[in-house]
Design a protein around this motif. Structure first.
Motif, PDB file in Angstrom:
ATOM      1  N   GLN A   1     -46.844  27.105  14.358  1.00  0.00           N
ATOM      2  CA  GLN A   1     -47.798  27.542  13.347  1.00  0.00           C
ATOM      3  C   GLN A   1     -48.807  28.486  13.985  1.00  0.00           C
ATOM      4  O   GLN A   1     -49.054  28.426  15.191  1.00  0.00           O
TER       5      GLN A   1
ATOM      6  N   ASP B   1     -45.120  29.556   7.755  1.00  0.00           N
ATOM      7  CA  ASP B   1     -45.024  28.337   6.948  1.00  0.00           C
ATOM      8  C   ASP B   1     -43.854  28.425   5.975  1.00  0.00           C
ATOM      9  O   ASP B   1     -43.083  27.476   5.812  1.00  0.00           O
TER      10      ASP B   1
ATOM     11  N   ASP C   1     -48.933  32.463   6.877  1.00  0.00           N
ATOM     12  CA  ASP C   1     -48.201  32.112   5.651  1.00  0.00           C
ATOM     13  C   ASP C   1     -46.700  32.334   5.824  1.00  0.00           C
ATOM     14  O   ASP C   1     -45.879  31.536   5.360  1.00  0.00           O
TER      15      ASP C   1
ATOM     16  N   ARG D   1     -45.533  23.036  15.444  1.00  0.00           N
ATOM     17  CA  ARG D   1     -45.607  22.381  14.138  1.00  0.00           C
ATOM     18  C   ARG D   1     -45.529  20.870  14.352  1.00  0.00           C
ATOM     19  O   ARG D   1     -44.699  20.391  15.139  1.00  0.00           O
TER      20      ARG D   1
END
Length: 203
Positions: A53, A46, A43, A66
């Protein structure tokens, strides 16, 4: 050791997705604590809009580029060279993925062309593997691997796109080609000698 930095350090060197159980054992922490930390890290990346990621794929966690920066990485790593599967390989892989476990002769029947060469390529790349033998014929069966899930970015086979709209057409093709493709599987007991194999072999 702080848990999150320790997880980051370990995940930087893994060559396949690491399971929560394995990470918990290595870091000597409760699995639930590790699972929560992994999701928090994912999280955070992000929210920060990082170029990578942390994703749960094929039962484990691993860093991935990503998607919006994939072109930059591809340009750097491949330096303009293409390293993709051929159309024939992609079609064969799709048949295995949706019909597994499946024999080579069945895959050939669905595609209407001998797939032996393509299957060998998929085996060498670790995208498919042997999965026992067919009781009726003794032909070797094949299925996709965890590496396939990893490369496709899937947690499991249940995340494959729905194929229902295309099944009638696929079934018709197989029905029409089944009799014309008696056995392209060299592992089957009655497989033809390779010197007399169908000229339609696809490499």
């Amino acid at each position: 050791m702080e848990l999150k930095p320790a997880l980051e350090a370990v995940l930087m060197v893994v060559d396949e997705p690491a399971t929560e159980e394995h990470l918990a054992k290595v870091l000597e922490r409760p699995r639930r604590e590790v699972a929560d930390a992994l999701r928090e890290l994912a999280d955070e990346y992000d929210v920060q809009g990082r170029g990578f990621q942390l994703r749960l794929v094929a039962g484990g966690w691993r860093y991935y580029t990503r998607p919006e920066y994939a072109q930059a990485v591809e340009s750097f790593v491949l330096d303009g060279q293409q390293a993709r599967l051929t159309q024939a390989a992609l079609e064969t892989l799709a048949v295995v993925a949706y019909r597994q476990p499946v024999s080579r002769s069945r895959v050939s029947a669905v595609r209407g062309v001998n797939c032996d060469g393509v299957m060998r390529t998929l085996l060498q790349r670790g995208l498919v593997e042997e999965a026992g033998a067919e009781p009726e014929t003794g032909a070797i069966l094949y299925r996709t691997t965890n590496y396939f899930l990893e490369r496709m970015g899937l947690r499991g086979l249940d995340e494959l796109p729905e194929l229902a709209p295309f099944l009638p057409e696929a079934e018709a093709i197989e029905a029409e080609t089944q009799e014309g493709v008696p056995s392209f599987d060299p592992d089957a007991p009655d497989a033809p000698d390779s010197e007399h194999a169908d000229d339609k072999t696809e490499l």
